[in-house]
Design a protein around this motif. Structure first.
Motif, PDB file in Angstrom:
ATOM      1  N   GLY A  82       0.322  -1.427   0.055  1.00 44.88           N
ATOM      2  CA  GLY A  82       0.186   0.149  -0.386  1.00 44.88           C
ATOM      3  C   GLY A  82       0.746   1.460  -0.268  1.00 44.88           C
ATOM      4  O   GLY A  82       0.547   2.904   0.035  1.00 44.88           O
ATOM      5  N   VAL A  83       2.029   1.245  -0.433  1.00 43.02           N
ATOM      6  CA  VAL A  83       2.934   2.302   0.457  1.00 43.02           C
ATOM      7  C   VAL A  83       2.722   3.080  -1.183  1.00 43.02           C
ATOM      8  O   VAL A  83       3.404   2.101  -2.017  1.00 43.02           O
ATOM      9  CB  VAL A  83       4.156   2.335   0.786  1.00 43.02           C
ATOM     10  CG1 VAL A  83       5.190   3.494   0.442  1.00 43.02           C
ATOM     11  CG2 VAL A  83       4.481   1.238   1.885  1.00 43.02           C
ATOM     12  N   LEU A  84       2.736   4.924  -1.542  1.00 44.04           N
ATOM     13  CA  LEU A  84       3.025   4.982  -2.577  1.00 44.04           C
ATOM     14  C   LEU A  84       4.553   4.855  -2.731  1.00 44.04           C
ATOM     15  O   LEU A  84       4.738   6.283  -2.169  1.00 44.04           O
ATOM     16  CB  LEU A  84       1.973   6.214  -2.798  1.00 44.04           C
ATOM     17  CG  LEU A  84       0.328   5.916  -2.789  1.00 44.04           C
ATOM     18  CD1 LEU A  84      -0.125   6.907  -2.562  1.00 44.04           C
ATOM     19  CD2 LEU A  84       0.483   5.596  -3.673  1.00 44.04           C
ATOM     20  N   ALA A  85       4.882   4.747  -3.223  1.00 45.10           N
ATOM     21  CA  ALA A  85       7.030   5.298  -4.070  1.00 45.10           C
ATOM     22  C   ALA A  85       7.005   6.166  -5.132  1.00 45.10           C
ATOM     23  O   ALA A  85       8.185   6.033  -5.192  1.00 45.10           O
ATOM     24  CB  ALA A  85       7.448   3.702  -3.694  1.00 45.10           C
ATOM     25  N   GLY A  86       5.804   6.713  -5.191  1.00 49.99           N
ATOM     26  CA  GLY A  86       6.053   7.514  -6.602  1.00 49.99           C
ATOM     27  C   GLY A  86       5.758   7.521  -7.388  1.00 49.99           C
ATOM     28  O   GLY A  86       3.984   6.741  -7.473  1.00 49.99           O
ATOM     29  N   GLU A  87       4.883   9.082  -7.990  1.00 53.78           N
ATOM     30  CA  GLU A  87       4.480   9.325  -9.134  1.00 53.78           C
ATOM     31  C   GLU A  87       5.066   8.799 -10.781  1.00 53.78           C
ATOM     32  O   GLU A  87       6.257   8.316 -11.198  1.00 53.78           O
ATOM     33  CB  GLU A  87       4.549  10.468  -9.100  1.00 53.78           C
ATOM     34  CG  GLU A  87       4.137  11.530  -7.889  1.00 53.78           C
ATOM     35  CD  GLU A  87       4.375  12.798  -8.279  1.00 53.78           C
ATOM     36  OE1 GLU A  87       4.272  13.180  -9.136  1.00 53.78           O
ATOM     37  OE2 GLU A  87       3.359  13.207  -7.197  1.00 53.78           O
ATOM     38  N   THR A  88       3.674   8.072 -11.019  1.00 58.04           N
ATOM     39  CA  THR A  88       4.557   8.264 -11.976  1.00 58.04           C
ATOM     40  C   THR A  88       2.591   7.651 -13.897  1.00 58.04           C
ATOM     41  O   THR A  88       1.858   8.216 -12.698  1.00 58.04           O
ATOM     42  CB  THR A  88       4.249   6.268 -13.389  1.00 58.04           C
ATOM     43  OG1 THR A  88       4.511   5.732 -13.693  1.00 58.04           O
ATOM     44  CG2 THR A  88       3.067   5.438 -12.024  1.00 58.04           C
ATOM     45  N   ARG A  89       3.262   8.110 -15.041  1.00 52.32           N
ATOM     46  CA  ARG A  89       2.116   8.050 -16.273  1.00 52.32           C
ATOM     47  C   ARG A  89       2.373   6.702 -16.580  1.00 52.32           C
ATOM     48  O   ARG A  89       1.203   6.765 -17.801  1.00 52.32           O
ATOM     49  CB  ARG A  89       2.876   9.421 -16.949  1.00 52.32           C
ATOM     50  CG  ARG A  89       2.485  10.881 -16.525  1.00 52.32           C
ATOM     51  CD  ARG A  89       2.903  11.315 -17.505  1.00 52.32           C
ATOM     52  NE  ARG A  89       2.522  12.877 -16.771  1.00 52.32           N
ATOM     53  CZ  ARG A  89       1.637  14.115 -16.237  1.00 52.32           C
ATOM     54  NH1 ARG A  89       0.440  13.032 -17.203  1.00 52.32           N
ATOM     55  NH2 ARG A  89       1.388  14.647 -15.659  1.00 52.32           N
ATOM     56  N   VAL A  90       3.193   5.843 -16.421  1.00 57.07           N
ATOM     57  CA  VAL A  90       3.148   4.802 -17.649  1.00 57.07           C
ATOM     58  C   VAL A  90       1.715   3.922 -17.270  1.00 57.07           C
ATOM     59  O   VAL A  90       1.309   3.575 -18.502  1.00 57.07           O
ATOM     60  CB  VAL A  90       4.853   4.100 -16.701  1.00 57.07           C
ATOM     61  CG1 VAL A  90       4.766   3.055 -18.084  1.00 57.07           C
ATOM     62  CG2 VAL A  90       5.705   5.035 -17.226  1.00 57.07           C
ATOM     63  N   GLY A  91       2.286   3.367 -16.072  1.00 57.10           N
ATOM     64  CA  GLY A  91       0.810   2.381 -15.624  1.00 57.10           C
ATOM     65  C   GLY A  91      -0.282   2.603 -14.839  1.00 57.10           C
ATOM     66  O   GLY A  91       0.846   3.395 -13.346  1.00 57.10           O
ATOM     67  N   HIS A  92      -1.042   2.140 -14.443  1.00 56.76           N
ATOM     68  CA  HIS A  92      -2.295   2.472 -12.916  1.00 56.76           C
ATOM     69  C   HIS A  92      -2.505   1.110 -13.441  1.00 56.76           C
ATOM     70  O   HIS A  92      -4.028   0.522 -13.418  1.00 56.76           O
ATOM     71  CB  HIS A  92      -3.019   3.077 -12.701  1.00 56.76           C
ATOM     72  CG  HIS A  92      -3.826   3.259 -12.181  1.00 56.76           C
ATOM     73  ND1 HIS A  92      -3.204   3.727 -10.580  1.00 56.76           N
ATOM     74  CD2 HIS A  92      -5.755   3.613 -11.516  1.00 56.76           C
ATOM     75  CE1 HIS A  92      -3.887   3.608 -10.143  1.00 56.76           C
ATOM     76  NE2 HIS A  92      -5.359   3.765 -10.368  1.00 56.76           N
ATOM     77  N   VAL A  93      -2.426   0.056 -11.930  1.00 58.33           N
ATOM     78  CA  VAL A  93      -3.907  -0.717 -11.204  1.00 58.33           C
ATOM     79  C   VAL A  93      -5.425  -0.618 -10.594  1.00 58.33           C
ATOM     80  O   VAL A  93      -4.567   0.289  -9.505  1.00 58.33           O
ATOM     81  CB  VAL A  93      -2.850  -1.864 -10.460  1.00 58.33           C
ATOM     82  CG1 VAL A  93      -3.704  -3.171 -10.332  1.00 58.33           C
ATOM     83  CG2 VAL A  93      -1.611  -2.517 -11.245  1.00 58.33           C
ATOM     84  N   ASP A  94      -5.993  -0.747 -10.547  1.00 59.76           N
ATOM     85  CA  ASP A  94      -6.715  -0.619 -10.158  1.00 59.76           C
ATOM     86  C   ASP A  94      -7.854  -1.837  -9.556  1.00 59.76           C
ATOM     87  O   ASP A  94      -8.187  -2.136  -9.589  1.00 59.76           O
ATOM     88  CB  ASP A  94      -8.198   0.354 -10.214  1.00 59.76           C
ATOM     89  CG  ASP A  94      -9.836   0.803  -9.594  1.00 59.76           C
ATOM     90  OD1 ASP A  94      -9.433   0.219  -8.271  1.00 59.76           O
ATOM     91  OD2 ASP A  94     -10.415   1.109 -10.084  1.00 59.76           O
TER      92      ASP A  94
END
Ligand code: COA
Length: 391
Positions: A16-28
């Motif tokens: 559950g840790v948000l370890a950084g930002e990305t525009r590449v991919g996303h899992v919901d």
């Protein structure tokens, strides 16, 4: 220090840790959705080829037809490998796991790339092109050389999926095989901060080169809790002779406290969206081969595990049967995952390099502080020290 230790708790497995930002991919995970650069995986699986996905992950937009053609024209010729690497394949000891070979081969490719040390945007993009083409080519060429078969050149009019099967099996795939392989490449291309991508980003965050970061990623992918699961799935299927044996076999695994490979996920709490597509292809491909009972066995396992544990198949479960139907030997399954995921890894490495901050988290020290140092000549082995104390 004591106060700090009492207050803090470490997040096991970085869950559950948000370890950084990305525009590449996303899992919901709650809703079973996966997006590449904002596009739903179901739309991509239906409409796009692998090269369109790679372009999307690198450029944050889909290519035009002309751009796709140009992109392919850049990519496919790079499937020809450096001569010294092909010579090295001949000396790889028998029985080496293909993932060990691939990890070493990608590290080796850095030796023959004049731009290895250049982390500029332009050089990174050129290296990413070479890596996407060459990871597939390495797997195919190693397989051919290991089996003492001649190598094939890529067909420049075709894409990576077609050429991988051509160069691996030594003949052009049928349209159905090409379609199934294309889907495998599309579905495995990206998955945000999974373990191997995170390993790649941590390595890239030290400003190490792209080959170093991809080598780290391949090392992480190999484990059975990550990409290595697809091989274990097929080994499980091979251990079950008929659908009627499924219940007893799975109960045996439960009784021994073992995990069912290809099930469960850190993020998806409902079905992994990729499993839907692979299930359908596994069914279609097995229907064409009356001797193939893996699809039926898989369905029975799925029902049993869902009922007993409330967990669902992940990407690796049905990909095992699809790969079997495509004639890929079981020990190569995880390399196929890598051949596709190189798209996401390189996208993340470029994103990390473009806006870098060294990744250096803290740990929670749970040992004893302030221990008294005993000089070497007075130190006793723990058992002897205990005895001396007791006397
Ligand atoms: N088989 C049996 N039980 C499983 C399971 C599996 N494959 N995956 C999870 N569970 C169970 C755990 O035993 C645990 O049960 P409990 O709460 O009664 O102890 C519960 O589900 C939660 O598991 P947890 O270990 O917290 O999940 P995780 O997020 O750490 O694990 C995986 C995620 C992927 C490591 C795990 O599901 C797994 O080992 N799967 C098999 C390997 C695999 O397919 N990996 C590829 C992933 S794409």
């Amino acid at each position: 220090m004591m106060q700090e230790r009492n207050r803090a708790t470490a997040v096991r497995g970085l869950e559950g840790v948000l370890a950084g930002e990305t525009r590449v991919g996303h899992v919901d995970g709650a809703n079973g959705k996966l997006y590449y650069a904002g596009y739903d995986i179901h739309d991509l699986a239906k409409h796009c080829c692998f090269e369109e996905c790679v372009f999307l992950l690198w450029n944050d937009r889909l290519p035009t037809r002309k751009e796709l053609e140009d992109f392919r024209a850049e990519l496919i010729p790079q499937m020809t490998l450096p001569g010294p690497l092909l010579q090295w394949f001949k000396r790889v000891p028998r029985g080496v796991h293909p993932m060990v070979m691939l990890r070493s081969a990608v590290s080796d490719l850095a030796l023959y790339d004049e731009e290895t040390e250049d982390n500029s945007v332009e050089a990174n993009r050129r290296k990413a092109i070479r890596l996407v083409a060459r990871v597939s080519a390495v797997i195919a060429a190693f397989h051919r050389i290991y089996n003492k078969k001649p190598l094939l050149e890529p067909d420049v009019k075709k894409g990576i999926a077609f050429n991988f099967l051509r160069m691996f099996n030594g003949l052009d795939p049928t349209p159905e095989e090409e379609e199934a392989m294309e889907l495998m490449y599309v579905l495995h291309a990206e998955h945000e901060f999974n373990a191997s991508t995170f390993a790649a980003r941590v390595t890239a965050s030290t400003l190490a080169d792209m080959y170093a970061a991809v080598t780290a990623a391949i090392g992480a992918l190999k484990g059975p809790l990550h990409g290595g699961a697809n091989q274990r799935v097929m080994e499980m299927l091979q251990g079950i002779e008929s659908p009627d044996e499924v219940d007893a076999y799975i109960d045996g695994l439960f009784d021994r406290g073992q995990r069912i490979m290809g099930f469960g996920h850190r993020e998806y709490k409902v079905e992994d969206p990729r499993a839907r597509h692979l299930r359908k292809y596994a069914e279609d491909l097995c229907r064409k081969d009356p001797a193939c009972s893996y699809y039926e066995i898989s369905r029975r396992i799925e029902q049993k595990v869902k009922k007993a544990k409330g967990i669902y198949p992940n990407v690796d479960f049905y990909s095992a049967t699809v790969q079997h139907a495509l004639g890929i030997p079981v020990e190569y399954y995880t390399t196929i995952f890598a051949a596709s995921r190189i798209a996401g890894w390189t996208a993340h490495i470029m994103e990390q390099h473009a806006d870098n901050r060294l990744m250096r988290p803290r740990s929670l020290f749970v040992g004893k502080l302030g221990r008294k140092l005993v000089p070497l000549d007075r130190r006793k082995a723990p058992a002897a020290a205990k005895k001396a104390k007791a006397r």
